[in-house]
Design an enzyme around this catalytic site. Sequence first.
Site, PDB file in Angstrom:
ATOM      1  N   PRO A  34      -7.513  -0.188  -6.981  1.00  0.00           N
ATOM      2  CA  PRO A  34      -6.308   0.322  -7.656  1.00  0.00           C
ATOM      3  C   PRO A  34      -5.513   1.269  -6.746  1.00  0.00           C
ATOM      4  O   PRO A  34      -6.095   2.115  -6.088  1.00  0.00           O
ATOM      5  CB  PRO A  34      -6.859   1.095  -8.862  1.00  0.00           C
ATOM      6  CG  PRO A  34      -8.310   0.788  -8.924  1.00  0.00           C
ATOM      7  CD  PRO A  34      -8.733   0.265  -7.605  1.00  0.00           C
ATOM      8  N   GLU A  35      -4.207   1.072  -6.720  1.00  0.00           N
ATOM      9  CA  GLU A  35      -3.329   1.971  -5.975  1.00  0.00           C
ATOM     10  C   GLU A  35      -2.472   2.720  -6.992  1.00  0.00           C
ATOM     11  O   GLU A  35      -2.721   2.650  -8.191  1.00  0.00           O
ATOM     12  CB  GLU A  35      -2.473   1.154  -4.989  1.00  0.00           C
ATOM     13  CG  GLU A  35      -3.348   0.373  -3.990  1.00  0.00           C
ATOM     14  CD  GLU A  35      -2.543  -0.425  -2.970  1.00  0.00           C
ATOM     15  OE1 GLU A  35      -1.443  -0.003  -2.599  1.00  0.00           O
ATOM     16  OE2 GLU A  35      -3.035  -1.488  -2.548  1.00  0.00           O
TER      17      GLU A  35
END
Length: 276
Positions: A2-3
């Site tokens: 996840p960014e």
Amino acid sequence: MPELPEVETVRLTLKPALGAIIQSVWTSGQPLRLNRPLPVAALRRALTGRTITALRRIGKYLIIDTDGPRSLLVHLGMTGRLRVHKAGDPREPHTHVVMTTGDGREIRYSDPRRFGQVEVVRRGAEREHPSLAVLGLDPLTEKLDGKYLLDRARRRSASLKAFLMDQSVVAGVGNIYASEALWRSKLSPNSRVDRLTGPRATALARGVRDSLRHALARGGTSLRDFVDAHGAEGSNADYLIVYDRAGEPCRRCRTPIQRSVIQGRATYFCPSCQIL
Ligand SMILES: [Zn+2]
């Protein structure tokens, strides 16, 4: 992994938990990132009986505030999920933290690969935590512009791709959005950061902001593991412009997108229109 748009999506979809009172905290007893055991006693002391008052984010870190002096700090690592369930729902495998709330729900943290982080921090002092003290500017909540990037680029010789992924420069950009932002700004991922000029830095700042906002508007990118706090996948994977699209025609010039490896990470770019 996840960014920033994915973590922000989790933050937004956790909002139904605001106002809930945490009645009890359970942990699996298994360690997470760096093989550090979960601080069970500290989690219980900080959270039990407390009301969730705010959900914040700095870079890829989520901060859950309560009416007490301490907050919960969560990093999803590679495969972490923070979800709201009904208390009776079967638990996913690899569930490591469960906070039961007074309204019959559970906020659960699960993480098959256990690269995530769940800790207690003093509210207001989270920036002093070693993981957060090093973070650069958050491009959604602070002003990311060409001047900032140019300033941070001084006396560096990294590639632009590595520069963008450096969390001490821009917090929250990882492998996917670095490729997307560089395509948007027409800059080569291999270009050296000391060749950045004012106009190029301005284009790069805009490319970062636009690629993140574009993804956030679509609930984030779900390539493998990512889901929001309700368990829904984001739709942005269908809208990525270059990432994971080797061989497909560039949307600007129709040249096939190329894949190369920079610092061990897959990188996607157009060899014709990303030449600076
Ligand atoms: Zn192109």
